[in-house]
Design an enzyme around this catalytic site. Sequence first.
Site, PDB file in Angstrom:
ATOM      1  N   HIS A 205     -48.099 -17.308  11.734  1.00 35.95           N
ATOM      2  CA  HIS A 205     -48.223 -16.496  12.941  1.00 35.95           C
ATOM      3  C   HIS A 205     -48.068 -14.998  12.663  1.00 35.95           C
ATOM      4  CE1 HIS A 205     -47.739 -20.146  15.703  1.00 35.95           C
ATOM      5  NE2 HIS A 205     -48.872 -19.570  16.043  1.00 35.95           N
ATOM      6  N   HIS A 305     -60.616 -21.037  13.971  1.00 35.55           N
ATOM      7  CA  HIS A 305     -59.435 -21.125  14.833  1.00 35.55           C
ATOM      8  C   HIS A 305     -59.886 -21.636  16.199  1.00 35.55           C
ATOM      9  CE1 HIS A 305     -56.638 -19.241  17.816  1.00 35.55           C
ATOM     10  NE2 HIS A 305     -55.732 -19.661  16.943  1.00 35.55           N
TER      11      HIS A 305
END
Length: 396
Positions: A205, A305
Amino acid sequence: MLVVDRTRPTGPAGRITHVETLLLGTAWRDFGYVRVHTDQGLSGVGEITHPYRVAETAALAEAMARRHLIGADPFDTEEIWLRLYQGDFLRGGDVGGIVLSGFDQAMHDLMGKALGVPVYRLTGGACRNRVRVYANGWYNGERDPAVFAAKARETVAKGYSALKFDPFGAGLHELSRAELRQSVELVGAVREAIGPDVDLFVEGHARFAMTTASALLRALEPFDIGWLEEPMPWTHIERYAELRARAPFPISGGEHFHNRYEYKQLFATNAVDIIQPDLSMAGGLTEVRKLAAIADTHGVMVAPHNSNSPLCTTVSVHAALGIPNFKILETFDGLLEPYVFDAVRGALPVTADGHVEIPTAPGFGVELDDDVFAEHPPTHRFWNMFSAGWEKRNRT
């Protein structure tokens, strides 16, 4: 800028007459969509989900549609893309990138419906017979090795041959020794639970300093992970190549970039082994195909993604079918409430062995059900991944 004469004869989809936006509330996040109509009675759909700013994204979509889409021929995808990006002084960014992506999806849906063919037939055809996916979002709960191991086994039992998760709790820049130990124990427990034949990807992240990211390379090496995703913030992009040179496994990233211009430095610095453009953020099919081609010139694979709804999963499958250097596709579909699939009727399902089969319906084959949207309005919730307990997905 070249501007197409919008009075000339049009393609079989006709000209765009009006655009709608629709928002759907779920426990995961609010999903956003555009529906674009033409004077030939066709409608095309696209996803404009933003993790936290879907209302703002919808508002921008409506404004940009009035400025640039009304009267356009959906087959002029390159001109429309340029008009939205350059003509609106968009210059990238997350909200604008999402709007541009959703409109590009809708143009492709309209073209496929007008011609009676699946979208992938318009974007290079098929390089493969089906698309492999991996599961994300399966690990919401207590950060306990036994809990994560049990959830991982359950997910693999559903047919997935690859999983991804973030084991790092609320860490930012650095991890305490205790937090690092717990995070590594979680990875070890999951690897032991799923065995050596299931791919395991670890999410960072984009939040660790170089020293912590380097420590993670050593700590995670025993677990044979498929990649470490975005271990550092992209404000430190110049250090990614240095980290990658030390890594015993691939480094992936790119979900935070919204077009080829933003990706330019990532490629120039050889930052990653695998790029992860999002079909609902990185400019839609028109742009992601270009990014995949650029990646191929660098020997880089593409693993899109997709933390969005089943519509984006479906769009991503169409794109992935025609990308030669495609690796695997992310999906959160197993986390979602059943009514989400009712809202986006016709979205492609994940099979019992963790794949999505080649589509056959014209366009994307998806229609939005207004009644379901009316029953589930947006919640405008927010979860803060920099606070303790974020992995439980408790929203405020």
